[in-house]
Design a protein around this motif. Structure first.
Motif, PDB file in Angstrom:
ATOM      1  N   LYS A 137      -0.619  -0.469  -1.727  1.00  0.00           N
ATOM      2  CA  LYS A 137      -0.245   0.547  -2.717  1.00  0.00           C
ATOM      3  C   LYS A 137      -0.923   0.202  -4.041  1.00  0.00           C
ATOM      4  O   LYS A 137      -0.633  -0.836  -4.639  1.00  0.00           O
ATOM      5  CB  LYS A 137       1.273   0.602  -2.878  1.00  0.00           C
ATOM      6  N   SER A 191       6.839  -0.031  -4.136  1.00  0.00           N
ATOM      7  CA  SER A 191       6.540   1.244  -4.788  1.00  0.00           C
ATOM      8  C   SER A 191       6.859   1.180  -6.279  1.00  0.00           C
ATOM      9  O   SER A 191       6.102   1.687  -7.122  1.00  0.00           O
ATOM     10  CB  SER A 191       7.341   2.377  -4.131  1.00  0.00           C
ATOM     11  N   ARG A 214      -1.990   6.756  -3.029  1.00  0.00           N
ATOM     12  CA  ARG A 214      -1.146   5.579  -3.164  1.00  0.00           C
ATOM     13  C   ARG A 214      -1.231   4.680  -1.939  1.00  0.00           C
ATOM     14  O   ARG A 214      -1.417   3.495  -2.039  1.00  0.00           O
ATOM     15  CB  ARG A 214       0.306   6.021  -3.367  1.00  0.00           C
ATOM     16  N   ARG A 215      -1.074   5.223  -0.744  1.00  0.00           N
ATOM     17  CA  ARG A 215      -1.107   4.413   0.469  1.00  0.00           C
ATOM     18  C   ARG A 215      -2.546   4.365   0.949  1.00  0.00           C
ATOM     19  O   ARG A 215      -3.002   5.235   1.675  1.00  0.00           O
ATOM     20  CB  ARG A 215      -0.170   4.985   1.528  1.00  0.00           C
TER      21      ARG A 215
END
Length: 217
Positions: free
Chosen positions: A27, A62, A2-3
């Motif tokens: 992200k 997010s 994700r990161r």
């Protein structure tokens, strides 16, 4: 993963040394996302000035990454250069950092930019001379003058660009009353005024999601 990327200065781009203090995170949508939207969402905060704004926008990014958006977080702190002494130099410096962050993200599409508090000035400086598909300001100051001398080191001229693109202001009731009374955007037909009780709750996310849907991206 994700990161995907975190980057801080100094950077060397096209032979030019850029020394600013910013950190950005990309992200990506997870593999389970039902779609992948080409238009990136950029979340600008100025954590050194408004720490809560960075936490809030990180949570928002997010949420929208799960919805299929590539989300780019840019968090700004005070520049390293001792020669930056005026507010105009400060916001232009941070705007250049934002432009570099977007270049490094690799996205070819103009973004939709979200900014909160002091970072609203950085986003407006950027959008005054760079393409974007929309601008969403969360709890922006009612005017630049309202930030001097507590936040800005010197007076900063008010922005004079015409908001002929999708633009929204979101704030809690007390802040919205001040924006309606003092902000130049309050009378513009191009600007959506969105009032919520909680800037971090489900109501705020639902309002943002609805506004993005109305952009048709």
């Amino acid at each position: 993963m994700r990161r995907l990327l975190r980057q801080s200065s100094p950077l060397h781009v096209h032979g030019t040394s850029l020394r600013f203090r910013s950190c950005f995170t990309i992200k990506r949508p997870p593999p389970a996302a039902t779609r992948e939207v080409p238009t990136p969402l950029v979340f600008c905060s100025a954590g050194q000035w408004v720490p809560q704004a960075h936490k809030r926008l990180s949570a928002h990014s997010s949420f929208f990454a799960e919805k299929g958006f590539t989300c780019i977080e840019s968090n700004f702190t005070r520049p390293l250069e001792p020669g930056i002494s005026t507010s105009k130099e400060l916001v232009e410096h941070c705007s250049n950092a934002l432009r570099t962050n977007l270049w490094m993200s690799g996205s070819p599409f103009p973004p939709v930019i979200f900014a909160s508090g002091f970072a609203s000035l950085i986003a407006q400086t950027y959008i005054s001379s760079n393409p974007a598909q929309g601008l969403f300001l969360i709890s922006p100051p009612p005017s630049n003058a309202s930030l001097y001398p507590d936040t800005l080191p010197t007076p900063l001229a008010e922005f004079n660009y015409e908001p002929q693109f999708p633009l929204a202001l979101m704030a809690q009731p007390e802040e919205m009353a001040a924006l309606r009374a003092q902000s130049r955007f309050s009378q513009s037909v191009w600007v959506d005024l969105i009032e919520v009780e909680d800037l971090e709750g489900r109501q705020a996310l639902k309002k943002i999601e609805q506004w993005i849907d109305e952009l048709g991206i």
